[in-house]
Write an enzyme that holds these catalytic residues in place. Sequence first.
Site, PDB file in Angstrom:
ATOM      1  N   GLY A  79       0.723  -1.078  -0.019  1.00  0.00           N
ATOM      2  CA  GLY A  79      -0.058  -0.022   0.051  1.00  0.00           C
ATOM      3  C   GLY A  79       0.885   1.230  -0.001  1.00  0.00           C
ATOM      4  O   GLY A  79       2.048   1.073  -0.231  1.00  0.00           O
ATOM      5  N   ARG A  80       0.301   2.313   0.458  1.00  0.00           N
ATOM      6  CA  ARG A  80       1.135   3.560   0.303  1.00  0.00           C
ATOM      7  C   ARG A  80       2.193   3.620   1.452  1.00  0.00           C
ATOM      8  O   ARG A  80       3.386   4.310   0.901  1.00  0.00           O
ATOM      9  CB  ARG A  80       0.221   4.837   0.587  1.00  0.00           C
ATOM     10  CG  ARG A  80      -0.673   5.193  -0.590  1.00  0.00           C
ATOM     11  CD  ARG A  80      -1.804   6.017  -0.488  1.00  0.00           C
ATOM     12  NE  ARG A  80      -2.783   5.334   0.188  1.00  0.00           N
ATOM     13  CZ  ARG A  80      -4.287   5.569   0.250  1.00  0.00           C
ATOM     14  NH1 ARG A  80      -4.417   6.915  -0.216  1.00  0.00           N
ATOM     15  NH2 ARG A  80      -4.784   5.155   0.991  1.00  0.00           N
ATOM     16  N   ALA A 136       4.024  -3.963  10.734  1.00  0.00           N
ATOM     17  CA  ALA A 136       2.584  -4.009  10.425  1.00  0.00           C
ATOM     18  C   ALA A 136       1.560  -4.172  11.476  1.00  0.00           C
ATOM     19  O   ALA A 136       1.110  -3.194  12.104  1.00  0.00           O
ATOM     20  CB  ALA A 136       2.225  -5.291   9.288  1.00  0.00           C
ATOM     21  N   ARG A 137       1.471  -5.331  12.051  1.00  0.00           N
ATOM     22  CA  ARG A 137       0.805  -5.595  13.260  1.00  0.00           C
ATOM     23  C   ARG A 137       1.097  -6.808  13.900  1.00  0.00           C
ATOM     24  O   ARG A 137       1.622  -8.037  13.039  1.00  0.00           O
ATOM     25  CB  ARG A 137      -0.795  -5.849  12.737  1.00  0.00           C
ATOM     26  CG  ARG A 137      -1.822  -4.734  12.541  1.00  0.00           C
ATOM     27  CD  ARG A 137      -1.851  -4.122  14.006  1.00  0.00           C
ATOM     28  NE  ARG A 137      -2.695  -2.846  13.966  1.00  0.00           N
ATOM     29  CZ  ARG A 137      -2.186  -1.527  13.704  1.00  0.00           C
ATOM     30  NH1 ARG A 137      -0.940  -1.473  13.584  1.00  0.00           N
ATOM     31  NH2 ARG A 137      -3.128  -0.503  13.544  1.00  0.00           N
ATOM     32  N   HIS A 183       5.900  -0.425  19.428  1.00  0.00           N
ATOM     33  CA  HIS A 183       4.802   0.100  18.538  1.00  0.00           C
ATOM     34  C   HIS A 183       4.997   1.564  18.277  1.00  0.00           C
ATOM     35  O   HIS A 183       3.912   2.203  18.666  1.00  0.00           O
ATOM     36  CB  HIS A 183       3.327  -0.125  19.027  1.00  0.00           C
ATOM     37  CG  HIS A 183       2.297  -0.421  17.865  1.00  0.00           C
ATOM     38  ND1 HIS A 183       1.425  -1.274  17.782  1.00  0.00           N
ATOM     39  CD2 HIS A 183       2.332   0.546  16.793  1.00  0.00           C
ATOM     40  CE1 HIS A 183       0.718  -1.069  16.692  1.00  0.00           C
ATOM     41  NE2 HIS A 183       1.225   0.051  16.067  1.00  0.00           N
ATOM     42  N   ILE A 184       6.061   2.066  17.657  1.00  0.00           N
ATOM     43  CA  ILE A 184       6.231   3.594  17.738  1.00  0.00           C
ATOM     44  C   ILE A 184       6.597   4.232  16.267  1.00  0.00           C
ATOM     45  O   ILE A 184       7.084   5.167  16.178  1.00  0.00           O
ATOM     46  CB  ILE A 184       7.409   4.063  18.612  1.00  0.00           C
ATOM     47  CG1 ILE A 184       8.762   3.152  18.283  1.00  0.00           C
ATOM     48  CG2 ILE A 184       7.060   3.794  20.266  1.00  0.00           C
ATOM     49  CD1 ILE A 184       9.920   3.960  18.842  1.00  0.00           C
ATOM     50  N   GLU A 221       0.365  -7.519  22.113  1.00  0.00           N
ATOM     51  CA  GLU A 221       0.982  -6.324  22.733  1.00  0.00           C
ATOM     52  C   GLU A 221       0.089  -5.747  23.888  1.00  0.00           C
ATOM     53  O   GLU A 221      -1.158  -5.924  23.367  1.00  0.00           O
ATOM     54  CB  GLU A 221       1.660  -5.383  21.661  1.00  0.00           C
ATOM     55  CG  GLU A 221       0.600  -4.805  20.956  1.00  0.00           C
ATOM     56  CD  GLU A 221       1.071  -4.279  19.672  1.00  0.00           C
ATOM     57  OE1 GLU A 221       1.996  -4.521  19.032  1.00  0.00           O
ATOM     58  OE2 GLU A 221       0.629  -2.765  19.594  1.00  0.00           O
TER      59      GLU A 221
HETATM   60  C1  GLV Z   1      -0.393   2.114  13.951  1.00  0.00           C
HETATM   61  O1  GLV Z   1       0.057   0.977  14.201  1.00  0.00           O
HETATM   62  C2  GLV Z   1      -1.173   2.580  12.903  1.00  0.00           C
HETATM   63  O2  GLV Z   1      -2.041   1.913  12.606  1.00  0.00           O
HETATM   64  O3  GLV Z   1      -1.465   3.896  13.026  1.00  0.00           O
END
Ligand code: GLV
Length: 332
Positions: A156-157, A238-239, A286-287, A268
């Site tokens: 994606g972008r 990503a996740r 997650h930063i 998490e």
């Molecule tokens: C961060 O993980 C977001 O989805 O903005």
Amino acid sequence: MSKPVVWVSRPFFPDIVDRLREHFDVRAETEERPFSPAELAERLADADAAIVGLADKIDGKVLQGAPKLRFLANLAVGYNNLDIDALTSAGVGASNTPDVLNETVADYAWALMLAAARRVGESERWLRDGQWHGSRFEGWLGADVHGKTIGILGMGRIGQAIARRASGFRAPVIYHNRSRLEASIERDCGARYVDKATLLAQSDHLILVLPFTPANRHTIGEAELKAMKRTATLVNIARGGIVDDAALARALTDGTIASAALDVFEGEPQVHPDLLKIENIVLSPHIASASRDTRRDMAALAVDNVLAAFGHGPHAGRPPTILNPGVLADAS
Ligand code: GLV
């Protein structure tokens, strides 16, 4: 007439939250913490709008306790914390924060890739531990990034922004995505489409940028890790859940791949305990979008969406990044 109520689930930039006050009775939390479903329902009980974050899981059950809710803005681009079908059936519009964070997240993907490949975290820990008594010519050998093949899964972008940075490193980019990009976009980001097996086999450094869906769970597990180069680096921005974290810990321990970097984790803020024992991995909380400018832009976009949903601001009536626009059409 009393103003509609907006619940803001975490403290953030007061000057941006203040933009809501002219039109809303703002109920802003002063502490950032996870809320149980019961606490969420209690806080949403008389809310007309809400600004929530990734830790707030909004599903059909929570919505049953939120009869007045009309709009919910998520402070993230990913929205796997929201049940969009349930929101839509309840007539609640929802928005996320796409695009404003693309370049910042792409910077961070490169930061993690470089740090893992060149062993930045590991060697810093060793230095801080007082172990640097002399240098070994063959010490701390890592993997080059320049000139190596960068693989991107999920184009994606954000994936495209990551790819565009590769030209300065003279690094060829290959990618796999549900659907192939238009030729002009491929040219712009200098990326070549390959199937997933080729991506795994040919990437020197593989970056994951997929949205989380149940179908994407453990997209990278034991078999996929075995299909990668033994010298490879894996980066997950990503996740959590896209990588099988237990399988990754085994792969890093037994040399199936050389190194990894994770910004996101299964379950998490818990981190798989085996990952914490491993040296050849960079771990961050997650930063990826957390630059001062971008977090402000994300907050401003969330506020703009809420204002617009209630007919205010420059986008009145058209929340700029609404995920389920049909809800507003149905309401009008
Ligand atoms: C961060 O993980 C977001 O989805 O903005």
